[in-house]
Design an enzyme around this catalytic site. Structure first.
Site, PDB file in Angstrom:
ATOM      1  N   GLU A 200      -2.145  -8.496   3.359  1.00 27.10           N
ATOM      2  CA  GLU A 200      -1.204  -7.214   3.222  1.00 27.10           C
ATOM      3  C   GLU A 200      -0.598  -6.649   4.451  1.00 27.10           C
ATOM      4  OE1 GLU A 200       0.011  -7.238   0.264  1.00 27.10           O
ATOM      5  OE2 GLU A 200      -1.338  -8.416  -0.651  1.00 27.10           O
ATOM      6  N   GLY A 201      -0.431  -7.364   5.376  1.00 30.48           N
ATOM      7  CA  GLY A 201      -0.070  -6.552   6.553  1.00 30.48           C
ATOM      8  C   GLY A 201      -1.289  -6.438   7.407  1.00 30.48           C
TER       9      GLY A 201
END
Length: 590
Positions: A438-439
């Site tokens: 998620e980053g």
């Protein structure tokens, strides 16, 4: 098997004593149906599901993992039954749009539920967590016909959702993706390409899987400006909503992972699969950010939940394990290791970060509720600014502290923490991924320092600083005023350094990014601990019940402000030192 007791009392303290949630909910037509009794029933129900249904499958899920044969993915034994219990209990609809059979519960409440589920079984909860994000995206960006067709089944758990961004050559740089979307005369699109690292891309838990896929139209401009978003189901639907034929999408393989082995992480092949455009052409990444930002907070809660269950088991071990003699002990008596100062340091560090993180999650949840509540414009504007600024902090700081907490818990157990029988090594492995997906946390830090501080001229940071300053003027407990004031000053000074050097030193924000995110998270926790201590002191002075709870809160706040918050001065110094120490280092000197 590790044990877990959901932090019911702490959730109640945060919601109803620190933040006054019941009055806030009553003032908002969207949440007026929620009162304290209902909220506590939700927390209790979720706690039982986490403790009794999800937790017993956690070790089994790690041992068995997922398997794939001829494109069919099997989850670990027991997962399907547990997921069915989750779905039939209505938990997938908790935060959903009431117009499409969701329950419309406030975000402040749903973050508590997510923390418990992640604590009990991160791998299992990832399936509904991705579904909740997909549902939020569709509620925000799909047309009414699409929402009516897909959301009720997603909320009911009959369908699950995925987020299909990453390709082998395009990870953080999404603009490099090559998946194609060819328009068809019937208004649909044929999606062709391969996506990797797709959580829940294929499994045996639900009837259908709804893939949200980023792809390029034939005439799309290059880079992120040419990305569109498509809904691509595993099974097409008949007119009456029943399952139709299989779509041309399939799992090619499963990743072999360090942790979260019960979560099916798939390579997904789209071979002319039928899809429907969501949102406007070439605006898909903007739509996808709705889901990504939801998942970033959610994955932050994975870090928080993992650290809490690891702490609980480390504390239980420290109370029982007899080794050596503590300070001041006479004779030959062997003491529990809890008596030793260094063990207390490790446990208190975990406790302070976990409870500070729980307060921060509730605060961010509150801002999300306020941002969509329709209250006065100033309140909504401030809430939106705080959400924008704090979302990368929540994802990265929760998961950094979460992994650190799991490692500290493992260290408390010594050699027993390294072997499988005690379960702590699994939490270390499972929590590690939360800092990556998620980053990555480095990407979150660059988003905070570069895009949301340097390019913004420090405006969002000033909104957050002003919110913290208000606490100093609203009756903050006197013993915490000096340390909180100093911490806020370090934050504001570091922010000025990033803003003022943005033009003269283009590398400064990037070189300072991780330290700046660390500083922001640390100061935010310090601020919330001062607020929690103030509430605790008032309760103690008033002779409230549960004196041990409030005295424990106050003692933990003192530990945080005296032993952890002083790190803010070091982080400020590192940020203000500039980028030369990094960028002047020649490539051939590595």
């Amino acid at each position: 098997m590790p044990s877990y007791a959901a932090p019911r009392r702490d959730f109640s303290f945060l919601l109803f004593e620190l933040f006054g949630a019941e009055a806030l909910w009553a003032a908002d037509p969207a949440t007026a149906h929620v009162d304290r009794a209902l909220a506590e029933a939700v927390i209790e129900g979720a706690a039982r599901l986490a403790e009794d249904v999800f937790l017993p499958l956690n070790g089994r899920g790690d041992e068995e993992g997922c398997s794939i044969e001829n494109g069919v993915v099997r989850t670990p034994s027991g997962f399907a039954d547990a997921y069915r219990a989750f779905a039939e209990g209505g938990w997938g609809a908790l935060g959903g749009d009431p117009a499409h059979e969701g329950q419309g519960m406030p975000k402040m409440l749903t973050v508590a539920v997510e923390e418990m589920m992640f604590a009990a079984n991160s791998a299992l909860y990832l399936y509904p967590a991705l579904t909740a994000g997909a549902s939020l995206l569709l509620a925000a960006h799909a047309d009414e016909a699409t929402r009516a067709r897909w959301l009720p089944a997603l909320y009911a758990g009959r369908f699950t959702g995925t987020m299909c961004l990453t390709e082998a050559h395009a990870g953080s740089d999404v603009g490099l993706l090559r998946t194609r979307a060819e328009p068809r005369p019937d208004g649909r699109y044929a999606i062709t390409g391969t996506k990797i690292f797709i959580t829940g891309g294929e499994h045996d838990l639900a009837e259908n899987i709804v893939h949200l896929v980023l792809a390029r139209l034939p005439d799309a401009p290059p880079g992120t400006r040419g990305i569109s978003l498509f809904l691509v189901p595993k099974f097409l639907l008949a007119e009456d909503g029943s399952l139709g034929p299989r779509n041309a999408v399939a799992a090619g393989s499963l990743e072999h992972k360090m942790g979260i082995r019960g979560s099916a992480t798939c390579v997904m092949n789209f071979d002319g699969a039928m899809g429907w455009l969501i949102g406007e052409p070439n605006r898909g990444l903007a739509c996808m950010f709705t889901m990504m930002n939801y998942e970033r907070l959610s994955i932050g809660l994975q870090g928080l939940g993992s650290a809490d269950i690891a702490y609980q088991n480390a504390l239980a071990y420290a109370r029982e394990r007899l080794q050596g003699r503590g300070p001041g002990t006479d004779g030959q008596v062997t003491d529990p290791i809890l008596a030793h100062p260094d063990v207390r340091r490790m446990l208190l560090t975990q406790k302070a970060y976990n409870e500070g993180g729980r307060a921060f999650a509730a605060f961010v949840g509150l801002q999300l509720d306020l941002a969509r509540s329709g209250r006065d414009e100033a309140t909504v504007a401030e809430a939106r600014d705080l959400v924008a600024f704090l979302t990368p902090v929540a994802k990265a700081y929760f998961t950094d502290r979460g992994f650190e907490g799991c490692v500290l818990a493992q260290q408390v157990l010594g050699g027993h923490g390294y072997v499988q029988e005690w379960g702590l090594e699994q939490y270390v492995r499972d929590s590690r991924i939360a800092q990556i997906y998620e980053g990555t946390n480095g990407i979150q830090a660059m988003d905070l320092a570069e895009r949301k501080t340097a390019r913004d001229g420090g405006r969002l940071a000033a909104v957050f600083a002003a919110r913290m300053h208000r606490t100093l003027g609203e009756g903050c407990a006197e013993e915490f005023v000096a340390s909180l004031s100093a911490a806020i000053d370090h934050f504001e000074s570091a922010t000025r350094s990033i803003v003022e050097q943005a033009d003269s030193d283009p590398a400064h924000a990037g070189s300072a990014a991780c330290d700046y995110l660390e500083l922001t998270g640390l100061v935010a926790y310090g601020w919330l601990w001062a607020r929690m201590a103030t509430v605790a002191i008032r309760a103690l002075d008033a002779g409230a019940e549960a004196q041990d709870f409030y005295s424990g809160k106050l003692a933990t706040a003192r530990f945080f402000h005296r032993r952890l918050l002083p790190l803010a001065a070091t982080l400020r110094a590192r940020i203000e030192s500039g980028s030369d120490a990094l960028m002047a280092f020649a490539d051939d000197q590595f």
